[in-house]
Design a protein around this motif. Structure first.
Motif, mmCIF file in Angstrom:
data_model
loop_
_atom_site.group_PDB
_atom_site.id
_atom_site.type_symbol
_atom_site.label_atom_id
_atom_site.label_comp_id
_atom_site.label_asym_id
_atom_site.label_seq_id
_atom_site.Cartn_x
_atom_site.Cartn_y
_atom_site.Cartn_z
ATOM 1 N N ALA A 53 0.862 -1.181 0.000
ATOM 2 C CA ALA A 53 0.000 0.000 0.000
ATOM 3 C C ALA A 53 0.897 1.229 0.000
ATOM 4 N N THR A 54 0.500 2.240 -0.736
ATOM 5 C CA THR A 54 1.273 3.473 -0.745
ATOM 6 C C THR A 54 0.423 4.597 -0.149
ATOM 7 N N VAL A 55 1.071 5.467 0.591
ATOM 8 C CA VAL A 55 0.440 6.674 1.120
ATOM 9 C C VAL A 55 1.280 7.857 0.657
ATOM 10 N N PHE A 56 0.696 8.662 -0.229
ATOM 11 C CA PHE A 56 1.404 9.828 -0.749
ATOM 12 C C PHE A 56 0.371 10.865 -1.156
ATOM 13 N N VAL A 57 0.369 12.000 -0.495
ATOM 14 C CA VAL A 57 -0.524 13.095 -0.853
ATOM 15 C C VAL A 57 0.120 13.803 -2.043
ATOM 16 N N ASN A 58 -0.384 13.496 -3.219
ATOM 17 C CA ASN A 58 0.261 13.878 -4.469
ATOM 18 C C ASN A 58 -0.048 15.326 -4.844
ATOM 19 N N PRO A 59 0.914 16.224 -4.761
ATOM 20 C CA PRO A 59 0.606 17.637 -5.029
ATOM 21 C C PRO A 59 0.206 17.909 -6.471
ATOM 22 N N LEU A 60 0.610 17.041 -7.405
ATOM 23 C CA LEU A 60 0.322 17.314 -8.809
ATOM 24 C C LEU A 60 -1.157 17.209 -9.146
ATOM 25 N N GLN A 61 -1.951 16.562 -8.298
ATOM 26 C CA GLN A 61 -3.369 16.412 -8.614
ATOM 27 C C GLN A 61 -4.253 17.410 -7.886
ATOM 28 N N PHE A 62 -3.648 18.394 -7.239
ATOM 29 C CA PHE A 62 -4.397 19.450 -6.565
ATOM 30 C C PHE A 62 -4.275 20.742 -7.359
ATOM 31 N N GLY A 63 -5.398 21.459 -7.490
ATOM 32 C CA GLY A 63 -5.380 22.751 -8.148
ATOM 33 C C GLY A 63 -4.904 23.838 -7.209
ATOM 34 N N GLY A 113 -8.183 13.606 -24.058
ATOM 35 C CA GLY A 113 -9.626 13.451 -24.256
ATOM 36 C C GLY A 113 -10.363 13.091 -22.988
ATOM 37 N N LEU A 114 -10.183 11.880 -22.523
ATOM 38 C CA LEU A 114 -10.890 11.398 -21.343
ATOM 39 C C LEU A 114 -10.546 12.212 -20.102
ATOM 40 N N SER A 115 -9.340 12.788 -20.050
ATOM 41 C CA SER A 115 -8.914 13.572 -18.886
ATOM 42 C C SER A 115 -9.576 14.937 -18.810
ATOM 43 N N ALA A 116 -10.173 15.396 -19.896
ATOM 44 C CA ALA A 116 -10.629 16.778 -19.969
ATOM 45 C C ALA A 116 -12.109 16.948 -19.658
ATOM 46 N N GLN A 117 -12.841 15.868 -19.411
ATOM 47 C CA GLN A 117 -14.278 15.976 -19.191
ATOM 48 C C GLN A 117 -14.643 15.671 -17.746
ATOM 49 N N GLY A 125 -5.995 19.765 -15.012
ATOM 50 C CA GLY A 125 -4.700 19.236 -14.594
ATOM 51 C C GLY A 125 -4.778 18.139 -13.551
ATOM 52 N N HIS A 126 -5.957 17.951 -12.962
ATOM 53 C CA HIS A 126 -6.084 16.946 -11.890
ATOM 54 C C HIS A 126 -5.696 15.555 -12.368
ATOM 55 N N PHE A 127 -6.276 15.133 -13.480
ATOM 56 C CA PHE A 127 -6.017 13.767 -13.920
ATOM 57 C C PHE A 127 -4.613 13.597 -14.488
ATOM 58 N N GLY A 129 -2.093 14.839 -13.021
ATOM 59 C CA GLY A 129 -1.384 14.518 -11.787
ATOM 60 C C GLY A 129 -1.625 13.095 -11.339
ATOM 61 N N VAL A 130 -2.869 12.623 -11.493
ATOM 62 C CA VAL A 130 -3.198 11.248 -11.090
ATOM 63 C C VAL A 130 -2.431 10.237 -11.946
ATOM 64 N N THR A 131 -2.529 10.377 -13.265
ATOM 65 C CA THR A 131 -1.871 9.394 -14.124
ATOM 66 C C THR A 131 -0.353 9.467 -14.011
ATOM 67 N N THR A 132 0.177 10.654 -13.750
ATOM 68 C CA THR A 132 1.627 10.769 -13.566
ATOM 69 C C THR A 132 2.083 9.999 -12.332
ATOM 70 N N VAL A 133 1.411 10.196 -11.205
ATOM 71 C CA VAL A 133 1.862 9.529 -9.978
ATOM 72 C C VAL A 133 1.592 8.030 -10.037
ATOM 73 N N VAL A 134 0.463 7.626 -10.631
ATOM 74 C CA VAL A 134 0.170 6.193 -10.714
ATOM 75 C C VAL A 134 1.157 5.506 -11.653
ATOM 76 N N ALA A 135 1.501 6.158 -12.763
ATOM 77 C CA ALA A 135 2.508 5.580 -13.660
ATOM 78 C C ALA A 135 3.837 5.420 -12.945
ATOM 79 N N LYS A 136 4.177 6.390 -12.116
ATOM 80 C CA LYS A 136 5.438 6.301 -11.374
ATOM 81 C C LYS A 136 5.389 5.168 -10.347
ATOM 82 N N LEU A 137 4.279 5.041 -9.647
ATOM 83 C CA LEU A 137 4.141 3.950 -8.673
ATOM 84 C C LEU A 137 4.140 2.595 -9.372
ATOM 85 N N PHE A 138 3.479 2.508 -10.518
ATOM 86 C CA PHE A 138 3.518 1.258 -11.279
ATOM 87 C C PHE A 138 4.958 0.911 -11.664
#
Length: 287
Positions: A53-63, A113-117, A125-127, A129-138
């Protein structure tokens, strides 16, 4: 349960597990864990030999005006809860470990596309940040399996799309939303609700149920969305969106689409609540 904060130590432990042929499951979180998170850990335990399990408050997904600074950070309590439910390893990195070149100079991963709706339109920019951090964790964990909750329906679709597009050989498992007895979807941000707001909060899911019933009965989605938004406003919410979409790709529902999902986001006091509900619509055949 072992707790690690540095990437080299994480990689060393994972290499040892892989050398022993163990199947690894991953549950990424931002902490402040509730029973919904623990259900993800339990699902990973049932399907893997070791669970990270990872715990990381990811700043990239916050506006810029969102709750990054006030987001609850409860690492010690999170560690105790994870240990009790059988998690094997907690990875809780610092921001410097995850983004050594800073937030603005880091390589990003984005699904177009899917990130913009939907939530992406409300939170630019939220998503990314999400895909960036999840890709890094993967990349760091290289799990066989990763588990996410369906409450974040759009996020789950984005992660599946990203993993497929980038040829990541990871099974992405989505788990049904875990709810309070009154129907409110469990969320770390529910703690922002005052007692009076908490009493009103279940109206979000009830409105989704009504919206789904209207669409299933033949009400045009656009009309059902307007009526549901009005109902939410009367209940004290500030609706962000209520939308009827195709489950396959989150495109707006067309007249002949049957496999649908209704999604909503609404503000209630300090909290921005999201929820969704899948439905299957019967469409009459044209003669």
């Amino acid at each position: 349960m072992e707790t690690l904060h540095e990437i080299p130590a994480l990689r060393a432990r994972l290499a040892d597990w892989r050398d022993n042929g163990l199947r690894i499951g991953l549950v990424p979180t931002m902490g402040n864990l509730h029973d919904g998170h623990l259900a993800l850990v339990e699902a990973a335990r049932a399907r893997a030999d070791r669970v990270v399990a990872t715990v990381f408050v990811n700043p990239l997904q916050f506006g810029p005006h969102e709750d990054l600074d006030s987001y609850p950070r409860t690492l010690n309590d999170d560690a105790r809860r994870l240990s009790r439910c059988g998690c094997h390893l907690l990875f809780a990195p610092s921001e410097a470990a995850m983004y050594p070149h800073g937030r603005d100079a880091h390589t990003v991963v984005e699904v177009p596309g899917l990130s913009a709706q939907l939530c992406g339109a409300s939170r630019p920019g939220h998503f990314r940040g999400v895909t960036t951090v999840v890709a890094k964790l993967f990349n760091l964990v290289q799990p066989d399996l990763a588990v996410f909750g369906q409450k974040d329906y759009q996020q789950l679709m984005l992660i599946r799309r990203m993993a497929a597009d980038l040829c990541m050989d990871i099974e992405i498992l989505g788990l049904p939303t875990v709810r309070e007895p009154d129907g409110l979807a469990m969320s770390s941000r529910n703690g922002y609700l005052t007692p009076a707001e908490r009493a009103r909060a279940p109206a979000l899911f009830r409105t989704l149920q009504e919206l789904a019933a209207w669409v299933a009965a033949g009400t045009p989605p656009a009309q059902a969305e307007r009526d549901a938004a009005q109902a939410l406003s009367v209940a004290g919410f500030e609706p962000d969106y209520l939308s009827v979409r195709r489950r396959a790709d989150l495109a707006p529902a067309g007249p002949q689409d049957t496999a649908l999902v209704v999604l909503a986001a609404a503000h209630l006091g300090r909290a921005r609540l999201i929820d969704n509900l899948e439905l299957d619509r019967i469409v009459a055949e044209a003669h």
